[in-house]
Every structure is written in structure tokens, then in C-alpha cells.
Design a protein around this motif. Structure first.
Motif, PDB file in Angstrom:
ATOM      1  N   LYS A 116      12.031 -15.321  -1.074  1.00 36.24           N
ATOM      2  CA  LYS A 116      10.869 -15.972  -1.666  1.00 36.24           C
ATOM      3  C   LYS A 116      10.961 -17.489  -1.537  1.00 36.24           C
ATOM      4  O   LYS A 116       9.947 -18.163  -1.392  1.00 36.24           O
ATOM      5  N   MET A 148       6.048 -13.178   5.895  1.00 39.08           N
ATOM      6  CA  MET A 148       6.951 -12.309   5.144  1.00 39.08           C
ATOM      7  C   MET A 148       6.434 -10.877   5.100  1.00 39.08           C
ATOM      8  O   MET A 148       5.233 -10.642   5.035  1.00 39.08           O
ATOM      9  N   PHE A 188       6.969  -7.492   2.711  1.00 37.13           N
ATOM     10  CA  PHE A 188       7.534  -7.169   1.405  1.00 37.13           C
ATOM     11  C   PHE A 188       8.182  -5.797   1.398  1.00 37.13           C
ATOM     12  O   PHE A 188       7.940  -4.966   2.272  1.00 37.13           O
ATOM     13  N   GLN A 189       8.976  -5.597   0.340  1.00 37.99           N
ATOM     14  CA  GLN A 189       9.752  -4.367   0.254  1.00 37.99           C
ATOM     15  C   GLN A 189       8.875  -3.136   0.072  1.00 37.99           C
ATOM     16  O   GLN A 189       9.051  -2.148   0.755  1.00 37.99           O
ATOM     17  N   ASP A 190       7.919  -3.231  -0.881  1.00 45.05           N
ATOM     18  CA  ASP A 190       7.196  -2.032  -1.286  1.00 45.05           C
ATOM     19  C   ASP A 190       5.809  -2.016  -0.648  1.00 45.05           C
ATOM     20  O   ASP A 190       4.917  -2.726  -1.090  1.00 45.05           O
ATOM     21  N   ALA A 226       2.812  -1.578  -2.893  1.00 39.06           N
ATOM     22  CA  ALA A 226       2.378  -2.650  -3.787  1.00 39.06           C
ATOM     23  C   ALA A 226       1.885  -3.864  -3.023  1.00 39.06           C
ATOM     24  O   ALA A 226       1.151  -4.673  -3.571  1.00 39.06           O
ATOM     25  N   SER A 227       2.268  -4.017  -1.761  1.00 41.33           N
ATOM     26  CA  SER A 227       1.956  -5.269  -1.087  1.00 41.33           C
ATOM     27  C   SER A 227       0.588  -5.266  -0.416  1.00 41.33           C
ATOM     28  O   SER A 227       0.158  -6.279   0.112  1.00 41.33           O
ATOM     29  N   LEU A 228      -0.087  -4.096  -0.428  1.00 47.31           N
ATOM     30  CA  LEU A 228      -1.458  -4.065   0.073  1.00 47.31           C
ATOM     31  C   LEU A 228      -2.397  -3.879  -1.118  1.00 47.31           C
ATOM     32  O   LEU A 228      -2.149  -3.036  -1.983  1.00 47.31           O
TER      33      LEU A 228
END
Lengths: 303, 326, 272
Positions: A49, A81, A83-85, A88-90
Motif C-alpha cells: 500500500k 496494483m 489486490f488479494q481478494d 472485494a476489489s471489484l
């Protein structure tokens, strides 16, 4: 040596009580994958981040192509970047097309969303769908396509496959490798799985308690780990679930022993001075180093 | 303790805001209704009363707004709220201290009854979801959509006019003198039945619905599932696990909506000519008695804030997380 | 959409229609007096007449518009305020959040009714729109509180971070990423505010602090109360207006249940 894309110097991030990241420096080169390995709470996501400029560092600086970039948008054009999940990132209320059109528009890129979809090997008719209609792997490909829209030099991948089914992880990792080659991307691969770092990364850094404790090319870090923590990590690697439980340290506990080595409390080879003095970086051969007192006498201080 | 201190600080700020609003309103809004009233009353006002009205309503144009504000606080701290026009020449403070106990008695008791009853019914309705209890929801929705005062009117027309069972107005029978006698207390209770039931019926629905929804949400939580798996009795799970957690938001909701509920309850007092603050306010409106209206507003605000603080203590006792914080 | 929600929307549509055409279809001038004094419902006067022979059916029809206008104006104004305060507080966090939250809590805790009564009775001319504006000023706080909590949980979600990382500007993130996810909460807050505003306006008319020159359901009740309709057994004078209020309130509450169930699937009825 490949050309340097992003350089972080002495990054420190302090939250109210916790020092999440302490004095982290690293270099990302174009066309190379750098792995940052650590458990949850080690501060590796905070590093991502910080590098994405989603969080302001308390101290330290970040150089992009050798200079400080004031303008956030200019920075984001070059540093993207994933993201991991992917669940959740969309944004659930927007179509895939919206997710891909926006960065193209923001960064004034000529491509079409269809071309981006092709690049991540997804059919173009997915564009009209919503995130919940896609599988986890497909979503993560969309997230990668979104990151690519800006034509970045640097791709920060924060545990990009940890939320995916084991069977599709390799496909996503290979896609990232392929994109790295074709687009000459500098990739930061953040993971808790040190075995995947060996397969995927050219260079590997190991993080513990907000600090990088060991670094070098992936082969030697994973095959001849020098730092006791890395050794433990690799021993427990066949069963990654267990390793996380066994070694997972609450962040407060880690921050409490800030005077000496962060790992002293659980280190099987801890000596008296590990508790009082922070170990310097010692060279253990071929640019492979470890921050541990074990190597200070035998090899000599490289700090 | 930190939790309570922070809440207390917030209530002080709220009280300050209410008092300042009270100070600013007559000064900001156009027209000088109080001046008109003073002119009308003419020589019947003595100089002291006149002076305090000047301070309270900003009629003294020569003073700066800051001086006026200081004087205003001075008057409030002395308990001087001016003279009531309606009950001339009784001071507003005296009128309020006579009617406050009636309001506290009626509204305080009925609000607590409504909250407890509604919460209990909500616990059952949420637990027994899908049973006949669900038919309660449309009924309670309809009841909660009825304005308090209209329900009061209906209650009067049915139970006092059509079937003269209960008294329709007042706090006690005419001719009785307030004292601790069985006759007087009986009369007070008799007069409180209709307005009390009106308040309970129209405010209970909100608690039922809120608690039911929280129960439904909590029932699906893992700890309830675990309690089930442990084989605990239904009753124990319902109260010690589900309701215990569901009631916390309900209590904070209770505190925050008190101001709203008290407003509705004041209307019931108006309809029943109950000798509390609501009826006093109603009489004040008719006579444009601004000192009285503002006094009622301040006292009600103060009462609501104290009740809020009590609700916070209740919350503190039920929620271990806030307890640990102290 | 389930039956309850449809019923609510149907009733709401009916009252909206009356609000528009009420003036034209009213059989009498609601203020015109006649010789039919205090007569019970009949073919000529469906809801009976008042003490001065006014037709109550016409009063209810004509009065619908005032009620609906206040509801709508307040709903829009207060919802706008609650979005402004709530979403800003939730998104900015920190000291701004503390201050804005304290502000909404102050507005929530202070008893609105006596305050509005004072303001309304001090205003030289308390017409419908002015009253709507005053009510809006006290009605936004609950919505702001709920929106703040929701925004706070959305703000740290990855898709907001991802939007920032891809270079979106803050206002665009708030308007296009966060707000659309709050639509259910905003809609339910809007409906709740309309209920609150309608009740408050009727109450203010009933206690007689609002201008009595325009008709609404509250003014009918005001005249009924001040003419001792109860004591004279003239139930028809206050029953129709009260039932209309309750019906409208129920309709709005039903719509809100629909929204809640849409937003929180756990509340949906279990299918046997």
C-alpha cells in the motif's frame, strides 16, 4: 542488470501504537519479479500500500525511474496494483466493462476493453457481466486487466492467488509471468507461500515484524535459507496452513520487542544480545544477505 | 469510565446547543412577538419581570449579542425563565416545576413499559420467525403509523364518550386536593390509564420491529449456531445468546429516539388535557406564550438528556466491551 | 417484489393521484359553509359535514396535496442533507467524522417537536413550504447516522482502494463507487423521512401553529378538536383524516420493509 523502475528507501509506517513497517528498502527492476514473503501481520501488505501510494509513509521516500513523483496521477499511470481478494476489489454494482473502461479513460489510453480482456485470456462477452457472475480466477484476471490498462511499469501484486482455488493458482501466476516478459513489467509479488516465491520470483525478500530479515536471489534464499525465521518458514512449507498458525504473531507482541531482533522471542537460536541489539545485515554470499547475529562473527559485518 | 465521561461530555454539548438555539431563535427570526405581548400587558408587568424578559428575548437593542448571551446564561443559572403570559403573573419556572412530575410519571413509566414489552415481543417474534407472530408485523406497522394524538382521540371517543368507563381529561378528579391519600392516588391512576395505554400502544410497535430484525440477524450468527450445537436449551440460547446481543443496538436506538417519543407523548398529554408539560406547551401555543414554550423545550431537553445518560449506564452494564474500556 | 411492497406502492400511488387531482374531483369547496350542520355521512356528504356545514370528504381530498408536498419536499431536502453529512463523515473519517457525527447526534437527541413548535409559532407566516424546510432541518440526522456507518464500512473495502489505485479522483469515488452501493440505505432513509415529515406536519397543524388557510389532514383534525367534535359524537369529523394518515404511513413503512429485505436478505420471509 535490468533497469530500475521503483526504488523504496527507508520506508517507515507507524500507526497509532504499532510500527507496521520499519526501515524497508527495496528495488524493483523491469522484467523481474521480486517476492516479498511474510505472514499476516508482518507488514508486507502495508509495504504494497505504501508503494501504491494508498498510504502515506511516516518516513522514507519512493523513487520512480530515479525521481520523486509529486503528481499522484502520474505515479499511478506507472505503478498499478492487484489486490488479494478478487471478490472485494471489484465493485459489485459495476459491469466488467466499466471496471476496464475507467482506467483507460483516466490514463487516456487508446486500447479497447476487448483488447485488455484478450491480454488476460478472457472472452470479450464477459464485459457485459457483473463481478458476481464470474469465478474467483476470472475476477482476478479482470483485476489484472484493469491494472494493465494504465500501461504500468510496475505491478504490485498483493497475494494475487491466495484467495483462489489451488487448481487455478498456477494459471494466474503463469499469466503474470507471461505479461512480465511481454510488457517488461517490474513485479512485486507479495505472498505468505515461500514455495511459490521460488517458482515465480527472481529475487526474494523475507519480512518479519515490519522488517526485511533476509534477501537475495530466490534460488539461494529458498534453498539455503540463512535467517532462522526463513528456515522455520521453509520447514513448515509443505503444510502452509500449519505454518501460519504456528508462527503467526499478533502485531502488538511483535512491536513490543522493538529494541533487539524482532524474531528473538521465538528464535530457536536466540543469544543474549538478540534481545538488546538489532542485528545488522550480513552477507552470506552472492548478494544473499540476512539480518542475524549468527553471521556477524563467521562472515563479518557487512552493515 | 471513559465511555460514560465521553457520553456526559456529549450531553453537555447537546445541552449547550439547545440553550444557544433557544437564545438565538427569538433574535434571528423576524418580528417581535414578545415586545407585542409586553405592550399588551402594559403596566401589569413589574420592572423586575420586564427586565428578565428583555434579557431572555433580546429586546435590549443597545447591548451587543455577546453581552446578551452572558446575561441570558446568568438568568438561566438563577432559574429565571421569565414570566408566563398564559398563567400571568406566575413565573415560568413555577409552572414547569408543577407540571414536570406529571410528565415524568406518565411518560417515563409508559416509555419504559413500551420498551420492555416491545423488546420482549420482538425477541419472540424474531426467534419464532415464520410462525403466527409474523402476522403481528402488519398490525403493529399500522398502529405505529397512527399519530399518537389521533389514537388518543379515538380512545376518548370510545372509552369516555361512547362507553363512559374512564375519565377523558385531567390528572385527577376535580375537587380533590393533591395529597398522599388512597382516594387521590386512585384517582391519579384512573386518569393515567387512557393516556398511558395510548402511549404504550403507539410506541410499542417500533421496539417490536427493531428487536425482531436484530434477532433475525443475530440468530444466524455463528455463536448462536455453536450454542445450538452444544445442546443448550432453546430458552437459554434465545435469551443468553441471541437476545443479549440483539438488545444492545436496541438500547442505543432507545436513547436516540427518546426525543422523538417524548414529542409524541407530549401530544397525548395535550389531547387528554393531562396536567404535564405537553398540555402546558399546548396552552402556551394558543397564547403565543414564548417564555413558557421555550421553558418547556429546555426542561424536556434536559429530561431527555438525563434519560439518555441512564440508558448509557444500562448499555454499559450489558456490554462487556464498553466495560473493559474503562 | 413481494405482496407487502406492492401493496405499499399501490396505496402510495393512490394518494399521489389524489394529491394531483384532488382539487378537481372534490364535490364541494372545502371551506364553503352550508346548512347541513354536523351531519353524519350520507349520499350527499360521504364523510359527513362539520359544525359549519363544510364537506369533510372535499377537505380530505383537497388536503392530500399539502400532506404529499411536505412529505416530498422534506424527503428530498433531508435526504440530501443526510447524504452530505453522513457520507462525508464516513468517507473522511478522523476529526471531520467526529465533528459531523456529534452534530447529527445533537440533532437526534434534542426533542424536535417542541423546537419546531417554537420556530413555527415565531415565524410570521408559516406556509407549507417554509414548514417543510424547517422540518427538513430536524429530519436529516437519523439518515446521516445510518449512512455514516455504511460509508465507513464501504470506505475500507478493496474496491474503493482499487479505484484509488487506478487513479480515480476522490469525488468520483464517492459519487460513482460508494453512493451506488448505498442506494438501498438512501431509499429507506428517504421513505423514513417522508413518514417523519408527514407526521410532524399533521401534528403541527393539529396543535395550530401552522397557517390554517391551506387544507391538510392535520387542519381538519385541528378544527374537529377545537369544535369539540368528540364530545358531540361527531366521529366522522376526525376518523377519515386519521385513517388516511395511518394508511399513508403504513404504505410507506411497507415500502421500507421491502427495501430492508432487499438490502438484508436475512430478513426475507422463510419459505415453509
Amino acid at each position: 542488470m535490468n533497469e530500475v523502475a521503483l526504488e523504496a528507501k527507508g520506508l517507515v509506517k507507524t500507526y497509532k501504537r504499532v510500527r507496521a513497517v520499519q526501515d524497508v528498502s527495496l528495488v524493483l527492476r523491469r522484467g523481474r519479479v521480486t517476492a516479498l514473503v511474510g505472514e499476516s501481520g508482518s507488514g508486507k501488505s502495508t509495504v504494497a500500500k505504501l508503494l501504491a501510494r494508498l498510504v502515506q509513509p511516516t518516513e522514507g521516500e519512493i523513487l520512480l525511474d530515479g525521481r520523486k513523483v509529486r503528481q499522484v496521477r502520474e505515479y499511478r499511470r506507472k505503478v498499478q496494483m492487484v489486490f488479494q481478494d478478487p471478490f472485494a476489489s471489484l465493485n459489485p454494482i459495476h459491469t466488467i466493462r466499466y471496471h476496464l473502461t475507467r482506467p483507460l479513460k483516466i490514463h487516456k489510453r487508446p486500447e479497447t476493453p476487448e483488447e485488455l480482456m484478450e491480454r488476460v485470456q478472457l472472452p470479450a462477452d464477459f464485459l457485459s457481466r457483473y463481478p458476481h457472475e464470474l469465478s474467483g480466477g476470472q475476477r482476478q484476471r479482470v483485476a489484472i486487466a484493469r491494472a494493465l490498462a494504465a500501461h504500468p511499469e510496475v505491478l504490485l501484486a498483493d497475494e494475487p492467488v491466495s484467495m483462489l482455488d489451488v487448481s487455478i493458482r498456477l494459471g494466474v501466476l503463469n499469466l503474470l509471468l507471461d505479461l512480465k516478459e511481454r510488457l517488461k513489467l517490474a513485479v512485486l509479488y507479495i505472498t505468505h507461500d515461500i514455495a511459490s516465491a521460488r517458482y515465480f520470483a527472481d529475487e526474494t525478500f523475507v519480512m518479519y515484524g515490519g522488517q526485511i530479515v533476509e534477501g537475495g536471489d530466490s534460488e539461494s534464499v529458498t534453498q539455503q535459507p540463512a535467517h532462522p525465521y526463513t528456515q522455520l518458514l521453509i520447514e513448515s512449507a509443505p503444510d502452509p496452513e500449519r505454518s501460519v498458525v504456528a508462527l503467526d504473531a499478533p502485531v502488538e507482541e511483535v512491536a513490543a520487542v522493538s529494541a533487539g531482533c524482532q524474531f528473538a522471542a521465538r528464535c530457536p537460536k536466540a543469544q543474549a544480545r538478540c534481545w538488546t541489539d538489532a542485528p545488522p545485515r550480513s552477507d552470506v554470499g552472492d548478494g544473499h544477505w540476512a539480518a542475524c547475529w549468527l553471521y556477524v562473527e563467521t562472515v563479518g559485518s557487512a552493515a | 469510565m471513559t465511555f460514560l465521561l465521553r457520553r456526559a461530555l456529549f450531553y453537555l454539548i447537546t445541552l449547550w446547543a439547545a440553550i444557544t438555539a433557544n437564545f438565538l431563535l427569538p433574535r434571528l427570526l423576524p418580528g417581535d412577538p414578545v415586545q407585542a405581548m409586553i405592550t399588551k400587558l402594559g403596566g401589569r408587568l413589574n420592572s423586575d419581570a420586564m427586565a428578565s424578559l428583555y434579557v431572555l428575548f433580546g429586546l435590549d437593542e443597545k447591548k451587543s449579542i455577546w453581552e446578551q448571551y452572558v446575561d441570558y446564561w446568568g438568568a438561566l443559572l438563577r432559574g429565571d425563565l421569565g414570566l408566563s403570559f398564559t398563567f400571568f403573573p406566575t413565573p415560568v419556572a413555577d409552572v414547569l416545576s408543577q407540571s414536570l412530575p406529571w410528565t415524568l410519571g406518565l411518560i417515563g413509566v409508559t416509555t419504559i413499559i413500551a420498551f420492555l414489552l416491545g423488546t420482549l415481543m420482538g425477541v419472540y417474534a424474531g426467534w419464532k420467525r415464520g410462525s403466527w407472530m409474523d402476522t403481528l408485523i402488519p398490525v403493529t406497522t399500522f398502529l405505529s403509523s397512527i399519530p399518537y394524538f389521533w389514537l388518543g382521540l379515538i380512545a376518548i371517543s370510545v372509552f369516555s364518550v361512547t362507553f363512559p368507563l374512564l375519565p377523558a381529561s385531567g390528572g385527577y378528579a376535580a375537587g380533590l386536593v393533591p395529597e398522599w391519600s388512597g382516594e387521590f392516588v386512585g384517582s391519579v391512576l384512573e386518569h393515567a390509564v387512557l393516556p398511558g395505554i395510548t402511549i404504550v400502544v403507539s410506541s410499542v410497535a417500533g421496539w417490536i420491529l427493531g428487536m425482531r430484525n436484530m434477532m433475525v440477524t443475530v440468530t444466524a450468527e455463528d455463536y448462536v449456531l455453536v450454542a445450538r450445537a452444544k445442546g443448550l436449551s432453546e430458552k437459554r440460547i434465545m435469551f443468553a445468546y441471541a437476545a443479549r446481543n440483539a438488545v444492545l443496538p436496541s438500547i442505543s436506538g432507545f436513547a436516540l429516539s427518546l426525543g422523538f417519543i417524548v414529542g409524541g407523548a407530549l401530544l397525548v398529554e395535550m389531547v387528554f388535557s393531562y396536567p404535564g408539560l405537553g398540555y402546558v406547551l399546548f396552552q402556551g401555543i394558543g397564547a403565543k406564550d414564548y417564555p413558557l414554550m421555550q421553558g418547556v423545550f429546555l426542561v424536556i431537553t434536559l429530561a431527555v438528556l438525563v434519560a439518555n445518560l441512564l440508558a448509557d449506564v444500562g448499555y454499559l452494564l450489558l456490554d462487556p466491551r464498553t466495560r473493559r474500556e474503562g | 417484489m413481494n405482496f407487502k411492497t406492492k401493496l405499499g406502492l399501490g396505496i402510495l400511488a393512490f394518494f399521489t393521484l389524489i394529491a394531483v387531482i384532488g382539487d378537481w374531483i372534490a364535490p364541494y369547496d372545502p371551506s364553503a359553509m352550508s346548512d347541513d350542520l354536523l351531519s353524519p355521512p350520507s349520499g350527499a356528504h360521504w364523510f359527513g359535514t362539520t359544525m359549519t356545514g363544510q364537506d369533510i370528504f372535499s377537505q380530505v381530498l383537497v388536503g392530500t396535496r399539502g400532506v404529499m408536498v411536505v412529505g416530498l419536499v422534506c424527503g428530498v431536502l433531508a435526504t440530501f442533507l443526510s447524504i452530505l453529512v453522513g457520507v462525508t463523515a464516513g468517507f473522511l473519517g478522523g476529526a471531520a467524522d467526529e465533528a459531523l457525527s456529534a452534530l447529527s447526534n445533537v440533532f437526534l437527541v434534542i426533542p424536535a417537536l417542541p423546537l419546531i413548535i417554537i420556530v413555527a409559532s415565531m415565524l410570521p407566516s408559516a406556509d407549507t413550504v417554509l414548514i417543510a424546510a424547517v422540518i427538513s432541518l430536524t429530519a436529516w440526522a437519523w439518515g446521516a447516522r445510518v449512512l455514516r456507518a455504511q460509508t465507513l464500512s464501504l470506505r475500507r473495502r478493496d474496491f474503493v482502494e482499487a479505484a484509488r489505485a487506478s487513479g480515480e479522483r476522490t469525488w468520483r469515488i464517492i459519487v460513482f463507487e460508494v453512493l451506488p452501493n448505498l442506494m438501498a440505505v438512501i431509499a429507506s432513509g428517504f421513505v423514513g423521512t417522508v413518514i417523519f415529515a408527514v407526521m410532524l406536519q399533521i401534528t403541527l397543524s393539529f396543535v395550530g401553529v401552522v397557517s390554517l388557510s391551506t387544507w391538510n389532514w392535520g387542519t381538519i383534525l385541528f378544527w374537529a378538536q377545537s369544535n369539540q367534535a368528540l364530545g358531540q359524537g361527531a366521529w366522522w369529523w376526525f376518523v377519515p383524516a386519521g385513517l388516511c394518515i395511518a394508511l399513508l404511513g403504513t404504505a410507506l413503512a411497507l415500502i421500507n420493509f421491502g427495501i430492508d429485505e432487499y438490502a438484508n436478505p436475512r430478513l426475507r420471509k422463510v419459505r415453509a
